[in-house]
Scaffold this active site. Structure first.
Site, PDB file in Angstrom:
ATOM      1  N   HIS A 862      66.411-117.741  74.469  1.00  0.00           N
ATOM      2  CA  HIS A 862      65.214-117.130  75.032  1.00  0.00           C
ATOM      3  C   HIS A 862      64.659-116.146  74.010  1.00  0.00           C
ATOM      4  O   HIS A 862      65.293-115.127  73.724  1.00  0.00           O
ATOM      5  CB  HIS A 862      65.522-116.433  76.345  1.00  0.00           C
ATOM      6  CG  HIS A 862      65.980-117.364  77.426  1.00  0.00           C
ATOM      7  ND1 HIS A 862      66.957-117.033  78.351  1.00  0.00           N
ATOM      8  CD2 HIS A 862      65.592-118.631  77.723  1.00  0.00           C
ATOM      9  CE1 HIS A 862      67.145-118.053  79.161  1.00  0.00           C
ATOM     10  NE2 HIS A 862      66.336-119.036  78.802  1.00  0.00           N
ATOM     11  N   GLU A 865      64.681-112.234  74.395  1.00  0.00           N
ATOM     12  CA  GLU A 865      65.963-111.526  74.506  1.00  0.00           C
ATOM     13  C   GLU A 865      66.488-111.204  73.116  1.00  0.00           C
ATOM     14  O   GLU A 865      67.499-111.732  72.663  1.00  0.00           O
ATOM     15  CB  GLU A 865      66.948-112.364  75.317  1.00  0.00           C
ATOM     16  CG  GLU A 865      66.481-112.580  76.752  1.00  0.00           C
ATOM     17  CD  GLU A 865      67.268-113.632  77.514  1.00  0.00           C
ATOM     18  OE1 GLU A 865      68.277-114.129  76.969  1.00  0.00           O
ATOM     19  OE2 GLU A 865      66.872-113.979  78.640  1.00  0.00           O
ATOM     20  N   HIS A 959      72.942-113.678  75.543  1.00  0.00           N
ATOM     21  CA  HIS A 959      71.645-113.510  76.209  1.00  0.00           C
ATOM     22  C   HIS A 959      71.338-112.033  76.382  1.00  0.00           C
ATOM     23  O   HIS A 959      72.158-111.163  76.100  1.00  0.00           O
ATOM     24  CB  HIS A 959      71.658-114.181  77.596  1.00  0.00           C
ATOM     25  CG  HIS A 959      71.502-115.662  77.566  1.00  0.00           C
ATOM     26  ND1 HIS A 959      70.355-116.300  77.967  1.00  0.00           N
ATOM     27  CD2 HIS A 959      72.344-116.645  77.166  1.00  0.00           C
ATOM     28  CE1 HIS A 959      70.508-117.611  77.841  1.00  0.00           C
ATOM     29  NE2 HIS A 959      71.712-117.835  77.347  1.00  0.00           N
ATOM     30  N   GLU A1044      75.610-111.425  78.769  1.00  0.00           N
ATOM     31  CA  GLU A1044      74.318-110.782  78.981  1.00  0.00           C
ATOM     32  C   GLU A1044      74.387-109.328  78.513  1.00  0.00           C
ATOM     33  O   GLU A1044      75.279-108.589  78.906  1.00  0.00           O
ATOM     34  CB  GLU A1044      73.947-110.813  80.465  1.00  0.00           C
ATOM     35  CG  GLU A1044      73.847-112.210  81.058  1.00  0.00           C
ATOM     36  CD  GLU A1044      72.464-112.814  80.895  1.00  0.00           C
ATOM     37  OE1 GLU A1044      71.601-112.137  80.294  1.00  0.00           O
ATOM     38  OE2 GLU A1044      72.249-113.933  81.377  1.00  0.00           O
TER      39      GLU A1044
END
Length: 1202
Positions: A862, A865, A959, A1044
């Protein structure tokens, strides 16, 4: 009669049901009223459970048959029913079946002047109205009109009755049918008139609850479109705006201000975004058009379709209520249940799917030369044959530089890189075997130096920032990075010390303005690459020497502090020239050119000022009320290449035409306020969140407000202390080249710009959200950059990889940089292999080399990110360092790394998608080689490893998370997924290795930013095509994770209360490596002379927790070596709370871990009570207390011989 042993309550109810004596009935009712009043909700619930509501309703019906009904009896019955009704889920249905609705309503109509009787009747009518069917039925019988006979202008009499009547009216108006009835009879105007009257006369604010009751009725009636129109036609916006502004001075009136703000926001006319289309300003023709999905719909839209706005802003008038509404609506299960959790055991069980044949997978064989190379052509450290036996030797303690260990920064000096010879390899050259045969002794000596030594030698002392003079600044102002002389070209002179500082080549400027950058007089390979403009009028110069000499300019250089010493401005420019973007960017952003180092200070999470959001919204509402004050001038527009940049000196200038930039349009609203619109992802019509743009022409000491008005997520960490990032060029020139958190009065809220149903998945009535922040710039006429998070471009990655490759020691480190594939726009997707070179080319050492387990890492699928890339940078640098632990790690694993899965998205400033317009992390199940090449080939690498029996021990995809704090992991577990559902306990018969929890638990012990309580191991249906789930389910990697990292900061551990920076993110990448080494030691105790019982510790967990219905609170494993208590390892592995209170053994991670920032938050007085059910049902997982021991790195590395 009651049975023997009945409770007192049962005796009272039985007597009440059977007695015919009036006084007995009154006495029992008085007793019940006192019991319920004194006992609260518990006694009321007990009374309901014993059938009390049905008995009392029947008593009400029987009493009403008397003519006239007994007043005292009616008062007592209605009083007790009003108290117990809310505790009976079926109360509305029971009252309707018994015919009690109209009895109470008629009683009010007939005794309007009898306040003592009307008051409990109104309270009961409010309880009846909680059922929507009852509300509609009462409305048809004139209850709304009746309420308006009771409420009226300001009066000190009967204020209690007025309050109850308003509460009843508000409950009735929740029904759209009743709301329409109120609008048709003109009651919206009546409510506004009454509110103004109470507002003017209630000078001492003793009747605030009445005023709030009027607002609650207005709030409910404006839930329908007709109500909103009637409100605006009655000048409601101006009335509520003025009254709420008058209330601001009194803090106790905040509930009125908050509710008024809610109503005004709701009634603010919906506007379309001022765009020709919501599709991206840039277009990329796809090689293949998908048959289904959002991209196919986008391509199938007729050109005449207006995709910016819908013909209707909501659909509330379509769903007309009927009297036969669901009778069982009160039976809705209030317990949290997430339908997204996968419940099919067959789908949950990992099933290795080959996907492609062995013959097809052979195309990846050349990317795994380490599995076939005999290393006969390499000069290894030792060629002496050594027996391949374990010597019982354990490496030294693990030492990882933490974010607390900051190198002292001398801000008065700047660093210059020199002596580093870097060669840009042509495509495919990276596949050659590393060799040192032809190196001279001097070269070998250089190669033996470690990365940190080599890069540390680049530090050179030059003049301080005070030495920056006007000629340097003027040269910077005219810089165009093209036609670099051959003697300074990258790698052009072998063996020559090369200066990687900023070259100041004076070029002829064709523009009259001395403060604007040249557009470029010539092309370099068909392209002009230039730095953005640098306005030099505001540069703070402390040297007044003559600056007209061109020669002094050519010899001077402006340097910045290289953080991890991997930044090289010249190399970056060379790479940018070969980077392919859809808009064909020709400019380079100064932050990417100068580089970034972490600032030498901590940046705390911003404390939210009280009432900041309602203040911002009030300013937005002023746009409607005072339209003449709005400038509404476009100052930047990607859709109109011919737009004229305003020449006024007090207007900010904007730009985003550089790699990873995203800003589509800017509109000046007021003198110092600007609305900004972000560009959609290419081949998409949404995903607006990432921003990166340049601002110039500012004045010092002026507060500028920026509103990014087309965000889509319903919540953001901007509401919880996160700040945007700003980079000042003048600060960089003054030896402070860092991104800093900047901005005040920050909030994120729903605005009045309507989203098209085309972009909202067919849903109408959706709105965009606004990020607003205010900035006071530190310098006049500076050039500043703003970003959603620390930018990390594709060119930056390529630069870092080249620097790592050129600086590593090939005798110690096996490093390869291959091209995995080409992206849709022709950029290469790098693949990195890192491990330790074998000790020698003898058979035993080659076998050990080839049998090392693989760890497969990926990041940046992504583009928005960017924190994932900073974590990956920390991982790569640690793996390439000469730290003894890093060498140990390289000797333990072979690392295959795809550091950027979505290069095209990163380059073109996308937030979520690739050029295909699709989220690549939803394509892992069936990636298309033409549309998703990076995913197709990354999955192919993993399939190849599975086919050749080298299944990775760990797969982790890095991420970033926009709505949670800390760093945490998502993993995959069958049992934990099933435990979140209402499946029976038989599912626990599944035998599952609990090893997937080990690595996150290790990280929670050693990484300050990591939070175990935020981790989740649940498999959701919506995530079945993500990398984590597919690699676990199809490839068979048990330890398959998504890691994350927060965009905001931490709320636990050492960094609690601090916003996260690149230092902490890179540290997390390094700590991840240390965690892998600890995982190796835990998984291979024999190699480190540890007790073999550790091998079974995860199996013990399974056996200890096989019962779903009764879990122990905490399962702990402790064991000791034969050396008694000399060496103790305690692996605290799990918390499981009993199923009675919580069904889940670990947290099911929601979209956000903060209180949901809905409309009511910061506006409604009840907002603190309206907690989300999800949050109440999903408390955090276990975190070890301060007293509990945590394994230290040194403890892990010790060995005690028996």
């Amino acid at each position: 009669m009651t049975a023997k042993g009945s409770t007192g309550m049962e005796v009272l109810l039985s007597t009440l049901e059977n007695t015919k004596d009036l006084q007995t009935t009154l006495n029992i009712l008085c007793i019940l009223v006192e019991l319920v009043s004194a006992g609260g909700g518990r006694r009321a619930s007990f009374l309901v459970s014993k059938g009390g509501s049905q008995i009392l309703l029947q008593l009400l019906v029987n009493t009403s048959k008397e003519s006239p009904p007994h007043e005292e009896l009616m008062v007592q019955i209605h009083s007790i029913l009003a108290k117990i009704g809310p505790k009976d889920k079926k109360f509305g249905v029971k009252a309707r079946i018994n015919g009690a609705l109209n009895l109470t309503l008629n009683l009010v109509k007939q005794h309007l002047q009898n306040q003592r009787l009307v008051l409990p009747c109104l309270q009961l009518l409010r309880v009846y109205s909680a059922n929507s069917v009852n509300s509609v039925s009462l409305g048809k019988n004139g209850v709304v009109e009746l309420m308006f006979k009771i409420i009226g202008p300001f009066s000190k009499k009967n204020s209690g009755l007025m309050k109850v009547a308003l509460d009843t009216l508000a409950a009735l108006l929740k029904s759209k049918t009743n709301a329409r009835r109120a609008v048709d009879r003109g009651y919206v105007q009546v409510l506004l008139t009454i509110y103004v009257d109470w507002h003017r006369h209630d000078n001492r604010h003793r009747h605030m609850l009445i005023r709030k009751g009027i607002l609650q009725s207005l709030k409910n009636v404006t839930n329908i479109k007709l109500g909103r129109k009637a409100f605006t036609d009655a000048n409601g916006m101006k009335i509520l705006y003025n009254t709420s502004q008058e209330c601001l001075a009194v803090r106790t009136l905040d509930p009125l201000v908050n509710t008024s703000s809610l109503i005004m926001r709701k009634c603010f006319p919906k506007n379309r975004l001022p765009l020709p289309t919501i599709k991206s300003s840039f277009h990329f023709q796809l090689p293949v058009i998908p048959v289904t999905g959002p991209v196919a719909q986008l391509y199938s839209l007729p050109p005449e379709v207006d995709d910016v706005v819908d013909e209707s802003d909501d659909n509330d008038d379509i769903d007309l209520e009927a009297e036969n509404e669901n009778e069982n609506e009160d039976d809705v299960d209030q317990n949290f249940k997430n339908d997204d959790i996968e419940t099919d055991i067959n789908k949950l069980k990992p099933q290795q799917v080959p996907g492609r044949t062995i013959e097809e997978l052979k195309m990846y064989e050349h990317l795994f030369p380490e599995l076939a190379d005999d290393f006969q052509d390499y000069d290894l450290i030792s060629k002496e044959p050594k027996p391949f036996v374990f010597e019982g030797k354990v490496r030294g303690p693990i030492v990882v530089p933490t974010a607390e260990e900051e190198a002292s920064v001398n801000l008065s000096k700047l660093r210059k890189g020199a002596g580093m010879k870097v060669k840009v390899s042509p495509k495919g050259e990276g596949e050659k075997k590393p060799t040192i045969k032809d190196l001279t002794k001097e070269d070998v000596k250089d190669n033996d130096r470690t990365l940190s030594q080599q890069l540390g030698d680049q530090d050179r002392t030059i003049s301080s920032a005070h030495g920056l003079n006007n000629d340097i600044v003027k040269a910077l102002d005219r810089i165009t990075l093209q036609n670099i002389p051959s003697q300074t070209a990258l790698g052009s002179t072998a063996g020559t010390k090369k200066d990687y500082s900023l070259p100041l080549t004076v070029l002829t400027c064709t523009k009259a303005c001395p403060h604007m950058a040249t557009c470029g007089n010539a092309l370099f390979e068909g392209r002009t690459v230039q730095l953005g403009k640098l306005c030099c009028t505001g540069v703070e110069i402390e040297d007044d020497e003559d600056t007209e000499s061109n020669s002094s300019v050519e010899q001077a250089s402006v340097e910045v502090l290289d953080g991890p010493t991997l930044h090289d401005s010249d190399l970056y420019i060379e790479i940018v020239k070969n980077t392919k973007s859809v808009p064909e960017y020709s400019e380079v952003a100064y932050p990417d050119y100068f580089g970034h180092i972490p600032p030498p200070f901590k940046e705390p999470i911003l404390e939210r000022p009280y009432g900041v959001q309602r203040t911002k919204i009030a300013q937005d509402i002023e746009r409607l009320i005072h339209q003449s004050d709005i400038i509404d001038r476009v100052v930047y527009d990607l859709d109109n290449p011919n737009y004229i940049i305003p020449e006024e000196g007090d207007i900010l200038k904007f730009n985003s035409k550089f790699e990873s930039g995203n800003l589509r349009k800017v509109i000046q609203i007021r003198k110092n306020e600007y609305d900004l619109i972000l560009n959609s992802d290419i081949n998409s019509n949404h995903y607006h969140q990432w921003f990166y743009f340049e601002v110039s022409g500012m004045r010092q000491g002026v507060a500028y407000r920026f509103n990014i008005i087309n965000c889509e997520k319903s919540n953001s960490q901007f509401n919880y202390g996160m700040q945007p990032l700003m980079y000042s060029v003048q600060e960089a020139l003054n030896a402070r080249p860092w991104w800093i958190r900047m901005g005040t009065d920050i909030c994120y809220y729903k605005n009045h710009f309507s989203r098209s149903s085309v972009a909202a998945g067919g849903q109408k009535g959706k709105s965009y959200y606004t990020i607003t922040f205010t900035v006071n710039f530190p310098h006049k006429d500076d050039v500043c950059y703003f970003a959603y998070h620390y930018p990390y471009t594709y060119s930056t990655l390529q630069m870092h990889l080249q620097k790592l490759e050129s600086a590593h020691n090939p005798q110690q480190i096996y490093f390869r940089r291959d091209v995995l594939c080409e992206t849709l726009s022709g950029n290469s997707c790098p693949l990195v292999t890192i491990t330790a070179m074998p000790e020698s080319n003898y058979y035993e050492h080659i076998c050990q080399f080839r049998n090392r387990p693989y760890v497969f890492l990926s990041a940046r699928v992504h583009p928005g990110e960017t924190n994932a890339s900073w974590v990956m940078k920390g991982t790569l640098e640690y793996l390439m360092s000469n730290n003894p632990t890093a060498q140990n790690l390289r000797e333990s694993y072979i690392f295959k790394i795809v550091p950027m899965l979505n290069p095209d998205g990163v380059i073109n400033g996308n937030h979520r998608c690739s050029l295909s317009g699709e989220d690549l992390n939803r394509q892992w199940q069936s990636p298309n080689p033409d549309l998703h090449p990076t995913i197709y080939h990354t999955k192919g690498l993993l399939q190849y490893l599975a086919a050749v029996k080298h299944l990775p021990l760990v797969y982790c995809d890095y991420h970033g998370h926009s709505r949670k704090k800390n760093v945490f992991m998502y993993g995959c577990s069958i049992k934990e997924t099933v435990w979140h559902t209402n499946e029976n306990a038989s599912s626990c018969d599944i035998v599952e290795d609990m090893g997937y929890r080990t690595l996150p638990k290790i990280l929670s012990h050693i990484a300050p930013a990591f939070c175990m309580s935020s981790c989740s191991f649940v498999v959701e249906k919506s995530k079945e095509s993500t990398a984590r789930v597919v690699v676990w389910r199809e490839i068979g990697v048990q330890r398959s994770y998504t890691m994350e990292s927060t965009l905001c900061g931490c709320d636990q551990g050492k960094y609690k209360g601090l916003q996260i920076g690149t230092r902490e993110l890179e540290e997390m990448g390094a700590k991840f490596c240390v965690g892998l080494l600890r995982l190796k030691r835990l998984a291979s105790p024999l190699e480190y002379n540890l007790p073999s019982s550790l091998l079974d510790f995860e199996n013990d967990l399974i056996e200890s927790s096989c019962k779903v219905t009764s879990f122990p609170s905490i399962l702990r494993i402790s064991w000791y070596s034969s050396d008694n208590l000399k060496h103790k390892i305690r692996e605290e592995e799990w918390i499981i709370v009993s199923q009675k209170n919580k069904r889940c053994p670990t947290t099911y991670v929601l979209d956000e871990d903060e209180p949901r920032f809905l409309e009511e938050v910061d506006y409604s007085a009840e907002s603190n009570d309206e907690l989300d059910i999800e949050l109440a049902e999903n408390a955090g997982d276990y975190e070890p207390s301060v007293q509990e021991e945590v394994l230290s790195d040194s403890e892990l590395s010790r060995t005690y011989l028996p």
